[in-house]
Design a protein around this motif. Sequence first.
Motif, PDB file in Angstrom:
ATOM      1  N   LYS A   1       0.797  -1.227   0.000  1.00 50.17           N
ATOM      2  CA  LYS A   1       0.000   0.000   0.000  1.00 50.17           C
ATOM      3  C   LYS A   1       0.831   1.280   0.000  1.00 50.17           C
ATOM      4  O   LYS A   1       0.413   2.286  -0.558  1.00 50.17           O
ATOM      5  CB  LYS A   1      -1.017   0.000   1.142  1.00 50.17           C
ATOM      6  CG  LYS A   1      -0.459   0.050   2.539  1.00 50.17           C
ATOM      7  CD  LYS A   1      -1.639   0.209   3.506  1.00 50.17           C
ATOM      8  CE  LYS A   1      -1.236   0.691   4.875  1.00 50.17           C
ATOM      9  NZ  LYS A   1      -0.584  -0.314   5.720  1.00 50.17           N
ATOM     10  N   ASP A   2       2.042   1.236   0.569  1.00 53.37           N
ATOM     11  CA  ASP A   2       2.872   2.443   0.618  1.00 53.37           C
ATOM     12  C   ASP A   2       3.302   2.921  -0.766  1.00 53.37           C
ATOM     13  O   ASP A   2       3.669   4.070  -0.946  1.00 53.37           O
ATOM     14  CB  ASP A   2       4.130   2.197   1.487  1.00 53.37           C
ATOM     15  CG  ASP A   2       3.734   2.000   2.943  1.00 53.37           C
ATOM     16  OD1 ASP A   2       2.587   2.389   3.288  1.00 53.37           O
ATOM     17  OD2 ASP A   2       4.550   1.445   3.712  1.00 53.37           O
ATOM     18  N   LYS A   3       3.241   2.011  -1.734  1.00 49.69           N
ATOM     19  CA  LYS A   3       3.627   2.400  -3.100  1.00 49.69           C
ATOM     20  C   LYS A   3       2.435   2.970  -3.863  1.00 49.69           C
ATOM     21  O   LYS A   3       2.557   3.349  -5.036  1.00 49.69           O
ATOM     22  CB  LYS A   3       4.144   1.172  -3.858  1.00 49.69           C
ATOM     23  CG  LYS A   3       5.453   0.645  -3.302  1.00 49.69           C
ATOM     24  CD  LYS A   3       5.993  -0.465  -4.186  1.00 49.69           C
ATOM     25  CE  LYS A   3       6.704  -1.520  -3.354  1.00 49.69           C
ATOM     26  NZ  LYS A   3       6.139  -2.848  -3.435  1.00 49.69           N
TER      27      LYS A   3
ATOM     28  N   ARG B   1      -5.317   5.185   2.246  1.00 49.78           N
ATOM     29  CA  ARG B   1      -6.398   5.336   3.228  1.00 49.78           C
ATOM     30  C   ARG B   1      -7.407   4.187   3.077  1.00 49.78           C
ATOM     31  O   ARG B   1      -7.786   3.529   4.042  1.00 49.78           O
ATOM     32  CB  ARG B   1      -7.091   6.691   3.026  1.00 49.78           C
ATOM     33  CG  ARG B   1      -8.184   6.991   4.036  1.00 49.78           C
ATOM     34  CD  ARG B   1      -8.737   8.411   3.866  1.00 49.78           C
ATOM     35  NE  ARG B   1      -8.728   8.849   2.461  1.00 49.78           N
ATOM     36  CZ  ARG B   1      -9.697   8.614   1.596  1.00 49.78           C
ATOM     37  NH1 ARG B   1     -10.757   7.987   1.955  1.00 49.78           N
ATOM     38  NH2 ARG B   1      -9.602   9.016   0.335  1.00 49.78           N
ATOM     39  N   ARG B   2      -7.808   3.934   1.810  1.00 48.25           N
ATOM     40  CA  ARG B   2      -8.802   2.869   1.577  1.00 48.25           C
ATOM     41  C   ARG B   2      -8.311   1.507   2.066  1.00 48.25           C
ATOM     42  O   ARG B   2      -9.104   0.700   2.552  1.00 48.25           O
ATOM     43  CB  ARG B   2      -9.107   2.759   0.078  1.00 48.25           C
ATOM     44  CG  ARG B   2      -9.838   3.957  -0.492  1.00 48.25           C
ATOM     45  CD  ARG B   2      -9.873   3.827  -2.003  1.00 48.25           C
ATOM     46  NE  ARG B   2     -10.411   5.000  -2.645  1.00 48.25           N
ATOM     47  CZ  ARG B   2     -10.003   5.460  -3.832  1.00 48.25           C
ATOM     48  NH1 ARG B   2      -9.033   4.827  -4.476  1.00 48.25           N
ATOM     49  NH2 ARG B   2     -10.547   6.516  -4.364  1.00 48.25           N
ATOM     50  N   ALA B   3      -7.006   1.272   1.915  1.00 45.00           N
ATOM     51  CA  ALA B   3      -6.448  -0.027   2.312  1.00 45.00           C
ATOM     52  C   ALA B   3      -6.772  -0.323   3.773  1.00 45.00           C
ATOM     53  O   ALA B   3      -6.881  -1.477   4.170  1.00 45.00           O
ATOM     54  CB  ALA B   3      -4.941  -0.046   2.085  1.00 45.00           C
TER      55      ALA B   3
ATOM     56  N   VAL C   1     -10.364   0.170  -3.112  1.00 45.18           N
ATOM     57  CA  VAL C   1      -9.087   0.250  -3.841  1.00 45.18           C
ATOM     58  C   VAL C   1      -9.324  -0.184  -5.294  1.00 45.18           C
ATOM     59  O   VAL C   1      -8.713   0.331  -6.230  1.00 45.18           O
ATOM     60  CB  VAL C   1      -8.016  -0.643  -3.163  1.00 45.18           C
ATOM     61  CG1 VAL C   1      -6.799  -0.821  -4.055  1.00 45.18           C
ATOM     62  CG2 VAL C   1      -7.617  -0.050  -1.812  1.00 45.18           C
ATOM     63  N   LEU C   2     -10.244  -1.115  -5.483  1.00 43.41           N
ATOM     64  CA  LEU C   2     -10.502  -1.649  -6.826  1.00 43.41           C
ATOM     65  C   LEU C   2     -11.064  -0.587  -7.770  1.00 43.41           C
ATOM     66  O   LEU C   2     -11.025  -0.730  -8.985  1.00 43.41           O
ATOM     67  CB  LEU C   2     -11.458  -2.849  -6.750  1.00 43.41           C
ATOM     68  CG  LEU C   2     -11.008  -4.004  -5.846  1.00 43.41           C
ATOM     69  CD1 LEU C   2     -12.027  -5.122  -5.861  1.00 43.41           C
ATOM     70  CD2 LEU C   2      -9.647  -4.541  -6.276  1.00 43.41           C
TER      71      LEU C   2
ATOM     72  N   GLN D   1      -2.348   0.574 -11.110  1.00 45.30           N
ATOM     73  CA  GLN D   1      -3.037  -0.526 -11.783  1.00 45.30           C
ATOM     74  C   GLN D   1      -2.290  -1.865 -11.721  1.00 45.30           C
ATOM     75  O   GLN D   1      -2.899  -2.899 -11.452  1.00 45.30           O
ATOM     76  CB  GLN D   1      -3.406  -0.167 -13.227  1.00 45.30           C
ATOM     77  CG  GLN D   1      -4.270   1.101 -13.352  1.00 45.30           C
ATOM     78  CD  GLN D   1      -5.483   1.102 -12.437  1.00 45.30           C
ATOM     79  OE1 GLN D   1      -6.260   0.157 -12.417  1.00 45.30           O
ATOM     80  NE2 GLN D   1      -5.649   2.152 -11.638  1.00 45.30           N
ATOM     81  N   PRO D   2      -0.968  -1.878 -11.975  1.00 47.36           N
ATOM     82  CA  PRO D   2      -0.271  -3.182 -11.913  1.00 47.36           C
ATOM     83  C   PRO D   2      -0.401  -3.832 -10.532  1.00 47.36           C
ATOM     84  O   PRO D   2      -0.503  -5.060 -10.435  1.00 47.36           O
ATOM     85  CB  PRO D   2       1.191  -2.831 -12.205  1.00 47.36           C
ATOM     86  CG  PRO D   2       1.175  -1.477 -12.817  1.00 47.36           C
ATOM     87  CD  PRO D   2      -0.061  -0.791 -12.354  1.00 47.36           C
ATOM     88  N   ILE D   3      -0.416  -3.013  -9.486  1.00 48.31           N
ATOM     89  CA  ILE D   3      -0.559  -3.553  -8.128  1.00 48.31           C
ATOM     90  C   ILE D   3      -1.970  -4.136  -7.948  1.00 48.31           C
ATOM     91  O   ILE D   3      -2.136  -5.251  -7.454  1.00 48.31           O
ATOM     92  CB  ILE D   3      -0.310  -2.441  -7.070  1.00 48.31           C
ATOM     93  CG1 ILE D   3       1.097  -1.855  -7.260  1.00 48.31           C
ATOM     94  CG2 ILE D   3      -0.504  -2.994  -5.657  1.00 48.31           C
ATOM     95  CD1 ILE D   3       1.442  -0.727  -6.314  1.00 48.31           C
ATOM     96  N   ILE D   4      -2.957  -3.364  -8.420  1.00 53.20           N
ATOM     97  CA  ILE D   4      -4.345  -3.806  -8.246  1.00 53.20           C
ATOM     98  C   ILE D   4      -4.607  -5.099  -9.013  1.00 53.20           C
ATOM     99  O   ILE D   4      -5.318  -5.985  -8.544  1.00 53.20           O
ATOM    100  CB  ILE D   4      -5.320  -2.681  -8.677  1.00 53.20           C
ATOM    101  CG1 ILE D   4      -5.120  -1.471  -7.761  1.00 53.20           C
ATOM    102  CG2 ILE D   4      -6.764  -3.152  -8.634  1.00 53.20           C
ATOM    103  CD1 ILE D   4      -5.841  -0.223  -8.193  1.00 53.20           C
TER     104      ILE D   4
END
Length: 432
Positions: free
Chosen positions: A199-201, A208-210, A217-218, A226-229
């Motif tokens: 989440k820090d990235k 906040r949503r995390a 987050v979605l 996007q790549p993280i999601i």
Amino acid sequence: MMKAIKAPRGTRDILPPDTALWNFVEAAVRDVFRAYNFQEIRTPIFESTELFARGVGEETDIVSKEMFTWEDRGRAESDKGQSLTLRPEATAGIVRAYIEHKMWDRGLNKFFCIGPMFRRERPQKGRYRQFYQIDAEVIGPASSGSDLPARDAEILEMLATLLHRLGITHWNLELNSVGSSQERVKFNEALRVALEPVKDKMCVDCQRRAVTNPLRVLDCKVPEDQPIIDKLPRITDFLEDESRKHFDAVQNILTKVGVPFSINTRLVRGLDYYTRTAFEFTHGALGAQNAILGGGRYDGLSEALGGPAAPGIGFAIGEDRLILSLQEKTPAEAVVRRPGVYVAPMAGMNADAAQLARELRRHDLVVELGDENFRLKKSFEAADKAGAKYILIVGENEVKADAFALKNLATGEQVQIGRAELAAWLKARIVP
Ligand code: AMP
């Protein structure tokens, strides 16, 4: 000159001829929805603030930032201090009405409503503070079948039919299942765990949503996130048998009836009472605000509003955006009904002209009526401006002969028609 007053930010005037396009859309909506046995419901434009706090959810952007809320100064003591809000969406009001009028006795209720909604958003193309929604809801006790997948498929198919009828092509139906509230609790937890190391990235909103509501987050649109999601767990892996069967059944029907769709596992609705089917129709031509409509199942909403269990599913079409996507192909001019005939009285003939216009209007012709003070040249100009197809001169001789000269304004062609034949002659030559 005094400073002119403008419409408030985020509101706009919808002017003719555009209003003809709005009416064209609304007529098609009424027609299509009728075939599916939906009936109109009209609820108040303002409701108690608590309805939206409970029905839309305190933690949503709509309720936390965007509502137009005021305190009633009321004449009666009992009204004073009551918090009221302009409706930001229609579902909560409709479900409130369902509960208030104990409509469960009617079995399956299929409602639709068309009207303005209000959200204090940052205005831009396709996003307004007063905008219009076409809303439909199916709600009733589970014994009426309101929870069955056939209902979900039926309204999706109805939407495809409506868009087809309006000539809107190139839409995408994105479909997902958000499961039951229990399934979602597990999914949310899995998201929280998966987000912890990454989440820090992410953007500040996602950070906040995390913590507060990982599901949201979605919804993030920030490209770097996007790549993280894409690597996060998917709701589909958390669906148990019942939800999976429900979702499969919806897809089977859609495939059989020929409504194309794609699965978007990121399509979620953050609130507890949203269950199972969630969907959105998007349209490429709309740019950033590309969602024309959204909807889903809300099996827990009635209970959240103090009613009995009443599964339901509904959608809201953004009418402003629907019109924007329509305007590319169907300009308002194509549906506006211009006058078939401009009745131009000569000096002293206003009364006779009014009588003739009355007769023609009774035959459902669109008639513009001039004035005896106009010279002939001015009558022709006015007829042109009004977009009339024919001009009809009412002079003493015409009235005496009971026959009138009709001139086609585009071709200049002129004919003489008897009063008795006039209406039928015009109707045969004017496209309604
Ligand atoms: P929602 O109730 O947020 O799911 O919105 C349903 C549909 O209403 C969206 O897909 C949009 O087409 C439309 N809509 C929502 N907010 C606005 C707005 N501020 N201005 C214009 N259309 C909107």
